[in-house]
Motif scaffolding. Structure first.
Motif, PDB file in Angstrom:
ATOM      1  N   ALA A  13       0.827  -1.210   0.000  1.00  0.00           N
ATOM      2  CA  ALA A  13       0.000   0.000   0.000  1.00  0.00           C
ATOM      3  C   ALA A  13       0.861   1.260   0.000  1.00  0.00           C
ATOM      4  CB  ALA A  13      -0.933  -0.013   1.210  1.00  0.00           C
ATOM      5  N   ALA A  14       2.048   1.188   0.597  1.00  0.00           N
ATOM      6  CA  ALA A  14       2.934   2.345   0.625  1.00  0.00           C
ATOM      7  C   ALA A  14       3.568   2.614  -0.728  1.00  0.00           C
ATOM      8  CB  ALA A  14       4.021   2.140   1.686  1.00  0.00           C
ATOM      9  N   GLY A  15       3.369   1.692  -1.684  1.00  0.00           N
ATOM     10  CA  GLY A  15       3.864   1.929  -3.029  1.00  0.00           C
ATOM     11  C   GLY A  15       5.141   1.186  -3.375  1.00  0.00           C
ATOM     12  N   LEU A  16       5.355   0.050  -2.739  1.00  0.00           N
ATOM     13  CA  LEU A  16       6.552  -0.724  -3.047  1.00  0.00           C
ATOM     14  C   LEU A  16       6.191  -1.907  -3.947  1.00  0.00           C
ATOM     15  CD1 LEU A  16       9.615  -0.895  -2.297  1.00  0.00           C
ATOM     16  CD2 LEU A  16       8.963  -2.695  -0.715  1.00  0.00           C
ATOM     17  N   GLY A  17       6.933  -2.044  -5.035  1.00  0.00           N
ATOM     18  CA  GLY A  17       6.803  -3.225  -5.887  1.00  0.00           C
ATOM     19  C   GLY A  17       7.914  -4.198  -5.535  1.00  0.00           C
ATOM     20  N   ARG A  18       7.595  -5.498  -5.522  1.00  0.00           N
ATOM     21  CA  ARG A  18       8.597  -6.463  -5.066  1.00  0.00           C
ATOM     22  C   ARG A  18       8.727  -7.628  -6.034  1.00  0.00           C
ATOM     23  NH1 ARG A  18       5.654  -8.080  -0.435  1.00  0.00           N
ATOM     24  NH2 ARG A  18       4.235  -8.435  -2.133  1.00  0.00           N
ATOM     25  N   LEU A  19       9.936  -7.969  -6.364  1.00  0.00           N
ATOM     26  CA  LEU A  19      10.195  -9.159  -7.169  1.00  0.00           C
ATOM     27  C   LEU A  19      11.101 -10.043  -6.322  1.00  0.00           C
ATOM     28  CD1 LEU A  19       9.286  -9.928 -10.021  1.00  0.00           C
ATOM     29  CD2 LEU A  19      11.498  -9.178 -10.868  1.00  0.00           C
ATOM     30  N   ALA A  20      10.546 -11.171  -5.874  1.00  0.00           N
ATOM     31  CA  ALA A  20      11.248 -11.961  -4.868  1.00  0.00           C
ATOM     32  C   ALA A  20      12.390 -12.751  -5.489  1.00  0.00           C
ATOM     33  CB  ALA A  20      10.281 -12.915  -4.179  1.00  0.00           C
ATOM     34  N   GLU A  21      13.341 -13.096  -4.626  1.00  0.00           N
ATOM     35  CA  GLU A  21      14.499 -13.874  -5.041  1.00  0.00           C
ATOM     36  C   GLU A  21      14.071 -15.236  -5.584  1.00  0.00           C
ATOM     37  OE1 GLU A  21      17.316 -13.961  -1.929  1.00  0.00           O
ATOM     38  OE2 GLU A  21      18.354 -15.719  -2.686  1.00  0.00           O
ATOM     39  N   ASP A  22      13.157 -15.888  -4.866  1.00  0.00           N
ATOM     40  CA  ASP A  22      12.686 -17.208  -5.283  1.00  0.00           C
ATOM     41  C   ASP A  22      11.301 -17.023  -5.888  1.00  0.00           C
ATOM     42  OD1 ASP A  22      11.870 -19.780  -5.606  1.00  0.00           O
ATOM     43  OD2 ASP A  22      11.476 -20.122  -3.475  1.00  0.00           O
ATOM     44  N   ARG A  23      11.218 -17.074  -7.217  1.00  0.00           N
ATOM     45  CA  ARG A  23       9.926 -16.754  -7.821  1.00  0.00           C
ATOM     46  C   ARG A  23       8.884 -17.805  -7.475  1.00  0.00           C
ATOM     47  NH1 ARG A  23      12.593 -18.840 -12.535  1.00  0.00           N
ATOM     48  NH2 ARG A  23      13.804 -16.944 -12.667  1.00  0.00           N
ATOM     49  N   HIS A  24       9.334 -19.033  -7.196  1.00  0.00           N
ATOM     50  CA  HIS A  24       8.352 -20.064  -6.848  1.00  0.00           C
ATOM     51  C   HIS A  24       7.716 -19.812  -5.490  1.00  0.00           C
ATOM     52  CE1 HIS A  24       9.125 -22.480 -10.369  1.00  0.00           C
ATOM     53  NE2 HIS A  24      10.384 -22.155 -10.216  1.00  0.00           N
ATOM     54  N   GLY A  25       8.376 -18.990  -4.671  1.00  0.00           N
ATOM     55  CA  GLY A  25       7.789 -18.637  -3.392  1.00  0.00           C
ATOM     56  C   GLY A  25       6.836 -17.461  -3.496  1.00  0.00           C
TER      57      GLY A  25
ATOM     58  N   LEU B  34       6.563  -9.649 -12.753  1.00  0.00           N
ATOM     59  CA  LEU B  34       6.996  -8.301 -13.128  1.00  0.00           C
ATOM     60  C   LEU B  34       5.780  -7.427 -13.415  1.00  0.00           C
ATOM     61  CD1 LEU B  34       9.834  -6.953 -13.864  1.00  0.00           C
ATOM     62  CD2 LEU B  34       9.149  -7.313 -16.229  1.00  0.00           C
ATOM     63  N   ALA B  35       4.819  -7.991 -14.151  1.00  0.00           N
ATOM     64  CA  ALA B  35       3.605  -7.251 -14.482  1.00  0.00           C
ATOM     65  C   ALA B  35       2.842  -6.902 -13.218  1.00  0.00           C
ATOM     66  CB  ALA B  35       2.733  -8.085 -15.422  1.00  0.00           C
ATOM     67  N   ARG B  36       2.745  -7.880 -12.290  1.00  0.00           N
ATOM     68  CA  ARG B  36       2.027  -7.625 -11.043  1.00  0.00           C
ATOM     69  C   ARG B  36       2.703  -6.515 -10.257  1.00  0.00           C
ATOM     70  NH1 ARG B  36       1.077 -12.548  -6.936  1.00  0.00           N
ATOM     71  NH2 ARG B  36       2.970 -11.927  -5.860  1.00  0.00           N
ATOM     72  N   MET B  37       4.033  -6.544 -10.245  1.00  0.00           N
ATOM     73  CA  MET B  37       4.779  -5.544  -9.496  1.00  0.00           C
ATOM     74  C   MET B  37       4.596  -4.153 -10.105  1.00  0.00           C
ATOM     75  SD  MET B  37       8.882  -5.435  -8.916  1.00  0.00           S
ATOM     76  CE  MET B  37       9.456  -5.176 -10.595  1.00  0.00           C
ATOM     77  N   LEU B  38       4.677  -4.074 -11.444  1.00  0.00           N
ATOM     78  CA  LEU B  38       4.691  -2.759 -12.073  1.00  0.00           C
ATOM     79  C   LEU B  38       3.295  -2.176 -12.266  1.00  0.00           C
ATOM     80  CD1 LEU B  38       7.533  -3.294 -14.694  1.00  0.00           C
ATOM     81  CD2 LEU B  38       7.633  -2.008 -12.557  1.00  0.00           C
TER      82      LEU B  38
ATOM     83  N   TYR C 242      14.731  -8.785 -21.778  1.00  0.00           N
ATOM     84  CA  TYR C 242      13.440  -8.128 -21.653  1.00  0.00           C
ATOM     85  C   TYR C 242      13.264  -7.561 -20.245  1.00  0.00           C
ATOM     86  CZ  TYR C 242       8.496  -7.234 -21.709  1.00  0.00           C
ATOM     87  OH  TYR C 242       7.297  -6.610 -21.628  1.00  0.00           O
ATOM     88  N   ILE C 243      13.596  -8.381 -19.254  1.00  0.00           N
ATOM     89  CA  ILE C 243      13.363  -7.955 -17.870  1.00  0.00           C
ATOM     90  C   ILE C 243      14.285  -6.797 -17.493  1.00  0.00           C
ATOM     91  CG2 ILE C 243      13.716  -8.741 -15.485  1.00  0.00           C
ATOM     92  CD1 ILE C 243      12.289 -11.363 -16.487  1.00  0.00           C
ATOM     93  N   ARG C 244      15.524  -6.852 -17.941  1.00  0.00           N
ATOM     94  CA  ARG C 244      16.430  -5.724 -17.654  1.00  0.00           C
ATOM     95  C   ARG C 244      15.919  -4.448 -18.299  1.00  0.00           C
ATOM     96  NH1 ARG C 244      22.246  -8.771 -18.366  1.00  0.00           N
ATOM     97  NH2 ARG C 244      21.926 -10.200 -16.628  1.00  0.00           N
TER      98      ARG C 244
END
Lengths: 356, 302, 522
Positions: free
Chosen positions: C356-368, C433-437, C460-462
């Motif tokens: 809610a504070a406006g942080l997007g997160r892409l976790a180290e372990d995508r399966h988690g 990535l889409a969810r984060m952005l 693409y991701i970079r």
């Protein structure tokens, strides 16, 4: 020799249809040894158990009567398991619901029937919730494994019932260890003449449909499923795992409690020992067989209700003890989960693999 | 004081099946397998042990039969959870339900077919090797359990390569595999061994304590063993100690019933007391318990 | 270090090894040999089949075709036990150690005598450790060891078992530069005694520093073997990527001109942009390892990321990176210090509050971070379910519409109702990535965003991260891949043993300067 597994690339529809049928056939094959052991012809026995009851209107209704509490316990288990809460306490929660429903039911003399039934539903659900609460709190607050704590409360519920029935609740006229009958308005109305089929069936189906709706169509349901399938990912996405899980655990307890109320107000009209009779555990079997789908739960409840009822009637005519129903139930569960693995994997027999 | 001695003696008697069952479950869980079949396995050990004694007329036959039935139950579970890798919850519960069904079925068919009278055998008598009486007045299997079997399990887990292998496959099966340990074989053996102890636990109840078979013969004591294992943090002696504490509460409430002032409380509620104490003990000791690393996880090489 | 003589049969010979996973061919007719006393480098990109080949040799994977000879004798590697009996030892990429057991127990695992005398076990392990020059304390528990020590235990474990061929799978991935030097010295010493070594790597300079000979795998096929003195780096790179040079954009994207923190001085000076310009900041954050009695995994870490800036966190994994990301994601509590997203204090906030504070997160372990059983569409809205509801009910129409838009915008190869678990790693990462952005975040925390992805998805991701910076987001990028950091970050902080060991502008950062900072801290 050794079994080797290779994941199948595709999932074919045929296999999904064949699987339940195959499970039933294999189960009957295995359990026929018990029938033979009892000195009966398996074909005759299974005909008597599975088909004879369905040759009469009475039989159909009785099947539904015995399926009704199983629909409720199965649904209760679906709610808990869908959210990743592995409660094995439906047996105790059912019993607790029966206790509270009896307590209320005895006191409802003179009430208008609709109001009395609402009170009974509330009482049954409340009993189940109370019994589900301690393990649920221990789980979400302190991370204590719910499997063990819910299991431990099952025998406690049984002991509470016998404590009550041999003590304060002992029948005041017959002095048998059973409660006084519940009041007339508290009894679930019959749906048809000359049949025990009662309002409980409609209630059970309504609960099942409601649970289906919540799980598949609402925000809460999506949260619960996300938590059940990947708790870490759900927490990461900002879902409140503990709160949702507590809610699921209590809802599950309430539904299991309704199953106890159903037995007291629908068929027994009193509290007696052995009222739960494994129906809570059977609920777990049904939910697992159903793959946690509500349609599957209703189907599974009807099938196992039929087995239970058919086994009772067949035991008289054939001399096969009615406990054959429990063997079929346990066996069906094991066979189904085994076949589910075999469905997912292609299995090869490898000679001497991994051995000296 | 005879009251204390009485309670102590009863504690050891009541604690014997819990000590056996909990030791068996410790072995299974240390290998990474939750054996929910324990309740059914104890039930089957109790019933078939009784049946063997009943049919042969010799109570001695009941002991090996009880163990053998437990081993067979462990083998069946190993086929499901080790070979096939199905959910340990489901397979264990299915095993318990199936075994209870089979026992009740055979019981109805063979033992209680026509008569409504409860079939009985003459159980093992008590044994006092030292002639000191009191606490030493026990069944021989109680002596064997606490002086031989439980120490053996503790030594097995701590001081043998098998125990090391069991711990390894329960913590990190991949590492065990890389180290050349046959993960499936070790887990299967753990289940066979654990199952044997559970079967013996059940047989103790019918062959020593009761002398007959009833449908509530185990009555949740298998589930209690599950709690004891967590309470003892997956070590044999602490788990057994927990079992002794449970037995002490049970023994105490038996004695309390005889005392005056407690007559108003239905004894069934007192019977429930040990279960509640167990849950309470779990609530206190189970917080932050470190489960074996591969608990509930089937292992398959990819 | 050269193989002694040629008339010996090779220590190991692999012939025609083929392994398929479904339609994917992991190894295609690979034939290879290693001489005694030789160090063979097995080089290739991620997914080229290097690990599979070595797992076949160690009996962890059963090949579909092919044979193995050890010292000229055919051997069936049906299990690791068989491989060990044949004198083969392997140090797997993710260590195969049992955490709660001691070093001695781990080293002797699988070969312990029936009755264990711990004293004797420990003293024999201590002697063996001294003999091969890998000092470790046999009585310590693995859980209490650092990664470098764990690796020594792994190697020791292979060696005590009378090992003649040692396989090392990416052994340097978890080591600091100083530890790498030590490891290489150990390997060289061991080969002088006749040990054959196969070392898997995708790092060319390591292969060149250590190996006698190199074999290159590309898409499961052996595309060349050569003595290292006979090839130059360009030829090897060409072989690795299959005749083409890397297509990952390594040229820098210029930062926006208004960026104030674009020219920080090197060294330990920390840039503190104005509060309002800060996208996310951690200040003096301390995290203690649970149950360790106060051992700090993060020790007074302070990092501020301005808007329109990418700050890279460099360092060997296991030095606090995971914990730093978890703290920012709301998944781990700090003992002291503060965390801000924009102007909002999110110290010890829940993930929901952080989002809610406006942080997007892409976790180290995508399966988690994904729910594999749910659809792409449902996974996309999981963080913001409140916006996709009508009363109690899910607004499925809006959810599907949103998913269609995201799928198009981020070139995700899936339908809205595809189960997420069936997607490839690259497409899963695009969904996350889409969810984060899609939440239009002010700050981003991105950990190992391209790990295990193919070149196309990586590029693409970079590019998307650079585009998000252009839109004014502040990004904290944690990556093990220094090239990745150098190609997109504006400034780097180096994390070592839970502390900030140094900070430098990306323009001044090279593998050497970053390595020097890590070494200085070690």
């Amino acid at each position: 020799m050794k079994l080797q597994f290779a994941e199948r690339p595709e999932r074919s529809l045929a296999r999904q249809v064949i699987l339940p049928l195959a499970a039933v056939v294999v189960t009957l094959g295995i359990t026929s040894t018990a029938v033979v052991g009892a000195g009966a012809n398996p074909l005759t026995a299974f005909r008597k158990i599975l088909f004879t009851p369905l040759s009469s209107r009475f039989g159909w209704f009785e099947m539904l009567v015995s399926a009704t509490p199983l629909i409720l316990t199965g649904t209760a288990v679906v709610v808990a398991f869908s959210c990743g809460y592995y409660s094995i306490g439906a047996e105790g929660q059912l019993t607790a619901g029966a206790i509270t429903a009896t307590w209320v039911g005895i006191r409802l003399g003179g009430w208008p029937t609709p109001l009395a039934i609402v009170a009974m539903v509330g009482a049954g659900a409340l009993g189940g919730v109370l019994w589900a609460l301690p393990p649920a709190l221990l789980r979400v607050r302190f991370g204590i494994d719910e499997v063990v704590t819910t299991l431990l409360l099952n025998p406690v519920a049984t002991l509470v019932v016998s404590g009550l029935l041999n003590g304060p609740w002992r029948n005041s006229t017959t002095h048998y260890p059973e409660s006084d009958p519940i009041a007339g308005p508290a009894r679930l109305p019959r749906l048809f003449d000359r049949s025990r089929l009662h309002l409980g069936l409609i209630l059970a189906v309504a609960v099942a449909v409601a649970v289906w709706f919540v799980l598949s169509r609402t925000v809460t349901g999506l949260r619960a499923r996300a938590i059940g399938q990947a708790a870490h990912a759900a927490r990461f996405a900002g879902l409140r795992v503990e709160r949702t899980m507590l809610g699921a655990a209590l809802a599950s307890g309430a539904i299991a409690g309704l199953a106890g109320m159903n037995d007291v107000a629908g068929t027994q009209f009193k509290l007696s020992e052995g009222l739960a009779d494994g129906k809570g555990y059977t609920g777990i079997v049904i939910a697992t067989l159903a793959g946690l789908t509500i349609v599957g739960v209703v189907g599974g409840a009807i099938l196992l209700g039929l087995v239970k009822m058919g086994s009772t009637s067949a035991s008289r005519s054939l001399g096969v003890p009615s406990q054959i129903a429990e063997i079929i139930t346990g066996c069906l569960l094991l066979v189904t989960v085994a076949l589910m693995v075999l469905k997912r994997y292609r299995i090869r027999l490898v000679r001497g693999g991994g051995r000296r | 004081m005879s009251f204390a001695l009485d309670v102590a003696a009863a504690t050891l008697r009541l604690g014997t099946p819990l000590a056996l069952g909990a030791s068996g479950e410790v072995i299974c869980e240390r290998a990474g397998v939750l054996n929910l079949g324990i309740e059914g396995t104890m039930y089957a050990g109790a019933f078939f042990g009784f049946l063997a004694a009943y049919e042969t007329g010799s109570v001695w036959w009941g002991v090996p039969v009880g163990v053998a039935v437990g081993v067979a139950a462990g083998w069946l579970l190993s086929w499901f959870v080790v070979t096939l890798g199905v959910s340990q919850h489901t397979a264990g519960l299915g095993l318990t339900l199936g075994l209870i069904g089979v026992c009740d079925f055979v019981n109805r068919l063979v033992v209680s077919k026509n008569s409504s009278a409860l079939a009985k055998i003459r159980p093992f008598g008590q044994w006092d090797p030292f002639g000191w009486g009191g606490v030493f007045q026990q069944y021989w299997l109680t002596y064997v359990t606490f002086l031989v079997l439980v120490p053996m399990v503790a030594v097995l887990m701590r001081r043998t390569s098998f125990g090391l292998a069991v711990t390894a496959v329960g913590e990190n099966p991949e590492a065990a595999d890389v180290a050349g340990i046959d993960v499936a074989r070790v887990r299967r053996r753990a289940l066979l061994l654990g199952g044997g102890l559970m079967g013996l636990a059940g047989a103790f109840i019918t062959l020593f304590q009761v002398g007959s078979f009833t449908l509530d013969i185990v009555n949740g004591r298998g589930w209690v063993c599950l709690a004891l294992v967590i309470f003892g943090r997956w070590r044999p002696w602490p788990a057994v100690l927990g079992g002794v504490l449970f037995a002490a509460v049970t023994a105490l409430q038996f004695r309390l019933r005889i005392l005056s002032g407690w007559s108003g409380v239905p004894f069934e509620l007192l019977l429930a007391l040990p279960f509640l104490v167990t849950i309470l003990a779990l609530a206190v000791s189970g917080r932050g318990a470190r489960y074996p690393g591969a608990y509930l996880k089937p292992y398959r090489r990819h | 270090m050269r193989p002694p003589e040629a008339d010996h049969p090779p220590a190991v010979r692999l012939s025609g090894i083929t392994k398929r996973y479904g339609g994917l061919v992991a190894n295609d007719q690979v034939s290879l040999h290693v001489e005694r006393g030789e160090i063979l480098g097995l080089l290739g990109e991620n997914g080229a089949g290097k690990s599979t080949l070595m797992r076949v040799l160690y009996g962890l994977t059963t090949p579909d075709a092919g044979s193995i000879e050890v010292d000229g004798h055919p051997v069936r590697m049906s299990s690791p036990a068989a491989a060990r009996r044949a004198g083969i030892g392997m140090v797997t990429q993710h260590f195969s150690l049992v955490g709660p057991m001691t070093v001695a127990e781990n080293v002797t695992l699988g070969a312990t005598p029936r009755w264990i005398d711990r004293r004797a076990l420990e003293s024999s392990v201590r002697q063996a450790a001294e003999r091969v020059g890998l000092p470790v304390d046999p009585t310590r528990r693995i859980d209490d060891l650092g990664v470098g020590e764990r690796q020594r235990v792994e190697i020791l474990k292979a060696l005590v078992n009378d090992c003649r061929v040692l396989i090392l799978d990416e052994p340097t991935a978890v080591l600091t530069p100083v530890e790498v030097v030590g490891l290489f010295a150990t390997i060289r010493r061991l080969t002088e005694a006749g040990l054959a070594v196969v070392i898997i790597s995708h790092k060319l300079h390591e292969i060149r520093a250590l190996c006698d000979r190199v074999a290159v795998l590309h898409r499961g096929r052996l595309v060349g073997t050569s003595s290292l003195s006979d090839v130059d780096d360009d030829e090897l790179v060409a072989l690795m990527v299959g005749g083409h040079h890397s297509t990952v954009p390594t040229e820098r994207t210029e930062p926006p001109t208004e960026q104030p923190a674009a020219e920080p001085a090197p060294g330990k000076r920390l840039a503190h942009p104005e509060r309002s310009d800060t996208a996310l900041a951690v200040a003096a954050v301390v995290v203690e390892a649970p149950g360790s009695g106060g051992r700090r995994v993060l020790d007074r870490v302070t990092i501020a990321v301005g808007r329109g800036e990418i700050v890279g966190v460099a360092g060997v994994s296991g030095n606090g990176q995971t914990e730093l990301v978890e703290v920012l994601c709301g998944m781990r509590r700090v003992a002291s210090g503060s965390v801000h997203v924009g102007a909002t204090n999110v110290t010890n906030a829940s993930p929901a509050q952080v989002i809610a504070a406006g942080l997007g997160r892409l976790a180290e372990d995508r399966h988690g971070a994904i729910v594999p059983e749910l659809s792409v569409a449902h996974n996309l809205v999981l963080e913001r379910l409140g916006q996709f509801r009508r009363g109690w009910r899910l607004d499925e129409t809006a959810i599907t519409r949103h998913a269609e838009r995201m799928i198009e915008q981020f070139a995700i190869r899936a339908e809205p109702h595809t189960r997420l678990g069936t997607l490839s790693g690259g497409n899963m990462q695009k969904v996350l990535l889409a969810r984060m952005l899609s939440g239009d975040p002010v700050g981003l925390v991105v950990a190992q965003p391209t790990r295990g992805l193919d070149l196309h998805a990586t590029a693409y991701i970079r590019a998307q991260l650079v585009a998000a910076r252009q839109r004014g987001a502040g990004i904290l990028l944690v990556s093990e891949d220094l090239d990745e950091l150098l190609s997109v970050a504006d400034r780097l902080v180096v994390l070592s043993e839970g502390r900030i060991a140094g900070e430098l502008a990306a323009a001044q950062a090279t593998a050497e300067t970053v390595g020097a900072i890590m070494a200085g801290a070690a």
